[in-house]
Design an enzyme around this catalytic site. Sequence first.
Site, PDB file in Angstrom:
ATOM      1  N   LYS A 274       0.645  -1.252  -0.037  1.00 24.46           N
ATOM      2  CA  LYS A 274      -0.055  -0.032  -0.124  1.00 24.46           C
ATOM      3  C   LYS A 274       0.922   1.211   0.163  1.00 24.46           C
ATOM      4  CE  LYS A 274      -3.564  -2.666   2.408  1.00 24.46           C
ATOM      5  NZ  LYS A 274      -4.315  -2.792   3.567  1.00 24.46           N
TER       6      LYS A 274
ATOM      7  N   ASP B 204     -11.682   2.361   4.336  1.00 28.02           N
ATOM      8  CA  ASP B 204     -11.826   1.005   4.189  1.00 28.02           C
ATOM      9  C   ASP B 204     -13.528   0.797   4.376  1.00 28.02           C
ATOM     10  OD1 ASP B 204     -10.025  -0.916   4.047  1.00 28.02           O
ATOM     11  OD2 ASP B 204      -9.572  -1.245   6.408  1.00 28.02           O
TER      12      ASP B 204
ATOM     13  N   GLN C 122      -4.909  -1.552   9.884  1.00 28.53           N
ATOM     14  CA  GLN C 122      -4.580  -2.988   9.314  1.00 28.53           C
ATOM     15  C   GLN C 122      -5.368  -4.012  10.027  1.00 28.53           C
ATOM     16  OE1 GLN C 122      -3.186  -3.534   6.466  1.00 28.53           O
ATOM     17  NE2 GLN C 122      -3.794  -5.753   6.519  1.00 28.53           N
TER      18      GLN C 122
END
Length: 299
Positions: A54, A121, A98
């Site tokens: 990422k 997200d 994460q």
Amino acid sequence: MTAQILDGNEIAIAVQREATAAVADFRLKNQIVPGLAVALVGDDPASHSYVRRKERACQEVGIYTETISIPSDTSQDRLLAVVSELNSDTRVHGILIQLPLPAHIDQDAVITSIDPIKDVDGLHPQNAGLLLMGRPRFVPATPLGVQRILTESAIETQGAHVVILGRSSLVGRPLSILLTQRGRGANATVTICHTGTKQLAEHTLNADIVIAAAGVPNTITAEMVRKDAVVIDVGVSRVHDPSRKRGYRLTGDVDYDAVVKKAAAITPVPGGVGPMTVAMLLHNVLLAAKLQCPAINHD
């Protein structure tokens, strides 16, 4: 017959080119650099690998990125404090936690603490609710990536029967909502299967499109897939393999070697959905920056 290989790497490169141009245009017009912050708790090798990918992708397209590394024994209050700081940081337009988090931390509490306008997200209850209402703001990157693979590969979803194996809030559930909405790459009839589903093969054999997102290697075998079906493999697992330099290999939820001989099209692992997840995250970060830009009319 051998299936068409749906190359996620190739499509992701095209998406990143689009993102590079869009980010450059946004920066030029608004003098703002879109920013992503990732909170990484613990030392899980897979999580570290994902975060590095990422970071590289953000740097390549011109997005500012920072990773906050936090010890695995950190307290929930400390993690919530980190999120609070990022909520207030004007350099940061997108916040990503994460996952998974250590067992002693309430994952839902942490996700809910994120400013919903920075929740790239798409897991905050506000964003999940908007998706459910057909007014999506941030859609989780993996479902977006799956949909983009289908549209870019000219796979018809209109009226198709899609069976999704997996009901997670990150993939299965939002993907089912996305594919049932009206519009391009959607308007499908969707069945969600999971660990409580009886006679799983009866469902998958009736599917035009099978999407495996269970996280269990070789869950979908050739006997479970109808001839000429499309198979999208979201799962990624590490399997011990002493013949490999790293001592393991990556595999998906699908018995690829067998299913590739029967399906009309299939995504490989690696090189299928994974690259698309990263690419669509870039899309969400730029969207977050636009939503937070005072110069843009959001009416």
